[in-house]
Design an enzyme around this catalytic site. Sequence first.
Site, mmCIF file in Angstrom:
data_model
loop_
_atom_site.group_PDB
_atom_site.id
_atom_site.type_symbol
_atom_site.label_atom_id
_atom_site.label_comp_id
_atom_site.label_asym_id
_atom_site.label_seq_id
_atom_site.Cartn_x
_atom_site.Cartn_y
_atom_site.Cartn_z
ATOM 1 N N GLY A 38 56.259 -101.547 30.392
ATOM 2 C CA GLY A 38 56.039 -100.262 31.063
ATOM 3 C C GLY A 38 54.939 -99.438 30.413
ATOM 4 C CG ASP A 40 56.567 -98.512 24.268
ATOM 5 O OD1 ASP A 40 55.625 -98.122 23.548
ATOM 6 O OD2 ASP A 40 57.668 -98.878 23.811
HETATM 7 N N1 AR6 Z 1 50.970 -94.335 33.079
HETATM 8 C C1 AR6 Z 1 51.901 -93.491 33.566
HETATM 9 N N2 AR6 Z 1 53.136 -93.883 33.915
HETATM 10 C C2 AR6 Z 1 53.433 -95.187 33.784
HETATM 11 C C3 AR6 Z 1 52.521 -96.153 33.279
HETATM 12 C C4 AR6 Z 1 51.234 -95.664 32.923
HETATM 13 N N3 AR6 Z 1 50.288 -96.481 32.421
HETATM 14 N N4 AR6 Z 1 53.137 -97.364 33.266
HETATM 15 C C5 AR6 Z 1 54.376 -97.188 33.762
HETATM 16 N N5 AR6 Z 1 54.554 -95.879 34.079
HETATM 17 P P1 AR6 Z 1 59.040 -97.255 31.764
HETATM 18 P P2 AR6 Z 1 61.559 -96.206 30.613
HETATM 19 C C6 AR6 Z 1 55.750 -95.199 34.617
HETATM 20 O O1 AR6 Z 1 59.727 -98.479 32.245
HETATM 21 O O2 AR6 Z 1 62.245 -96.312 31.921
HETATM 22 C C7 AR6 Z 1 59.708 -100.018 27.579
HETATM 23 O O3 AR6 Z 1 59.886 -101.396 27.391
HETATM 24 C C8 AR6 Z 1 56.776 -95.999 35.359
HETATM 25 O O4 AR6 Z 1 56.362 -96.206 36.707
HETATM 26 O O5 AR6 Z 1 57.715 -97.400 31.119
HETATM 27 O O6 AR6 Z 1 61.723 -94.960 29.819
HETATM 28 C C9 AR6 Z 1 60.084 -99.223 26.345
HETATM 29 O O7 AR6 Z 1 59.719 -99.902 25.158
HETATM 30 C C10 AR6 Z 1 57.976 -95.058 35.279
HETATM 31 O O8 AR6 Z 1 57.856 -94.025 36.264
HETATM 32 O O9 AR6 Z 1 59.972 -96.448 30.677
HETATM 33 C C11 AR6 Z 1 61.551 -99.082 26.484
HETATM 34 O O10 AR6 Z 1 62.232 -100.230 26.021
HETATM 35 C C12 AR6 Z 1 57.802 -94.384 33.910
HETATM 36 O O11 AR6 Z 1 56.458 -94.662 33.511
HETATM 37 C C13 AR6 Z 1 61.752 -98.950 27.971
HETATM 38 O O12 AR6 Z 1 60.633 -99.579 28.564
HETATM 39 C C14 AR6 Z 1 58.749 -94.866 32.852
HETATM 40 O O13 AR6 Z 1 58.964 -96.261 32.998
HETATM 41 C C15 AR6 Z 1 61.751 -97.512 28.396
HETATM 42 O O14 AR6 Z 1 62.069 -97.431 29.756
#
Ligand code: AR6
Length: 179
Positions: A38, A40
């Site tokens: 994601g 991260d």
């Molecule tokens: N820019 C902005 N938003 C984004 C981007 C980006 N480049 N990429 C994804 N999103 P997630 P969580 C959005 O899954 O649910 C990781 O493995 C995405 O569409 O990134 O908090 C960490 O290490 C969504 O709306 O984070 C943790 O283990 C939002 O960012 C776990 O995922 C959050 O999605 C955290 O899960």
Amino acid sequence: MSSDPTNDRIRVVQGDITSLAVGAIVNAANETLLGGGGVDGAIHKAAGPKLMEECRTLEGCPTGQARITGGYDLPAPHVIHAVGPRYQGGSSGEAALLRSCYLESLTLANQHGIETLAFPCISTGIFGYPKDEACAIAIDAVRIFLRAHELPREVTFCCFDEDEAKRYRAELDSGGIEL
Ligand code: AR6
């Protein structure tokens, strides 16, 4: 029509948070602070390996809290790593933990004199938090903090897709819902 004066200090953009030239971007991290998928994964990829080196020195972060590092190869000079809750049905304290992520990130930004801060939609991807509820909590927490503090001057919600950006704009325009 907007009914909340803090709306003047809140922006919604659609796009990739790693491209934003703000004082700090917030990462949706996990308790290890050692990367993942994601946003991260995208942040670590764009920041380069020195970000991971610094994260290793932090020895993790409990859910609901946040830690600050440099931004390295990112346009943003700082990254605030916030650990959101995994959604487990809603009765395991998820709402308070999600709210705490936002407030802790804002507090760190304030303490470091950061003027502009951008959040992704914490917990709404891999961690499965329902998007409407997460949006309401995020906006409510940011508004409460901004009412009481001059810094950060401006907060950006960086939504990865246009539907999410529409959700945030509608929530801001509605003046907030009962939580
Ligand atoms: N820019 C902005 N938003 C984004 C981007 C980006 N480049 N990429 C994804 N999103 P997630 P969580 C959005 O899954 O649910 C990781 O493995 C995405 O569409 O990134 O908090 C960490 O290490 C969504 O709306 O984070 C943790 O283990 C939002 O960012 C776990 O995922 C959050 O999605 C955290 O899960």
